[in-house]
Design a protein around this motif. Structure first.
Motif: not given
Length: 207
Positions: A120-123, A156-167
């Motif tokens: 939920q919080f840190k996939p 993995a998708l949830k993780c990537a979506q949360a990180r995408a704005s940085r990249y």
């Protein structure tokens, strides 16, 4: 036999008593460890040893409850915490059994809650979750059982979506490099990372 001649609440902790035998201070004890103890009781040397052991167990039990009050713990975490306070192994085993009977410690439930919280919080991927749980002393059997139904593609998708704005300002090559490294650190397998990175890139840069 020794006679309990005085029971005196301790000034700093009234939940503990100073016990006097035959007019002399003998030991301190938690009220919870011997609620039946009264002045005039006759105690054998063995009974005194039993009382001291009960007191050690009660202290360790309360310490374990306090440790559990912050979050769920595995048996190994509790064992290590009590060991730091030089609790004898025999007492630790008694405390753990008492906690099990009260349903306050259960490695399977602990593993399940850990996975749910992480998801939920840190996939994390199975690899990372398995390593975390193993470090906390959870058996491989429990780890394997609790990770069986984990949807790594979704996480993995949830993780990537949360990180995408940085990249998102990076070119495709650098974007993939950064995202691959990030998802790999999170414990996802190569094939899922590959598919996820391609999907995220297409979300950010639609044709």
């Amino acid at each position: 036999m020794l006679t309990v001649t005085r029971l005196e609440p301790q000034k700093k902790n009234p939940r503990r008593l100073n016990v006097y035998l035959d007019g002399e201070f003998a030991f301190g004890i938690s009220r919870a460890a011997a609620p039946w103890l009264t002045e005039g009781d006759q105690l054998s040397q063995q009974k005194v040893r039993d009382l001291k052991k009960s007191d050690m167990t009660e202290i360790a039990y309360q310490r374990a409850l306090n440790f559990l009050s912050y979050r769920g713990r595995s048996e190994q975490e509790i064992r290590l915490n009590l060991s730091k306070h030089e609790t004898p192994e025999e007492i630790i085993s008694e405390v753990l059994e008492k906690l099990r009977l009260a349903s306050l410690v259960d490695d399977r439930a602990f593993a399940r809650n850990w996975i749910e919280n992480r998801s939920q919080f840190k996939p994390r991927g199975k690899r990372a979750l398995a390593a975390e749980l193993y470090q906390k002393g959870v058996t491989q059997k429990i780890i394997d059982d609790e990770l069986k139904g984990l949807d790594e593609e979704h996480l993995a998708l949830k993780c990537a979506q949360a990180r995408a704005s940085r990249y998102q300002h990076l070119d495709q090559k650098e974007f993939k490099k950064k995202m691959y490294a990030y998802l790999n650190r999170r414990g996802f397998p190569y094939q899922i990372i590959k598919e996820t990175v391609a999907e995220i890139w297409n979300e950010i840069h639609p044709a």
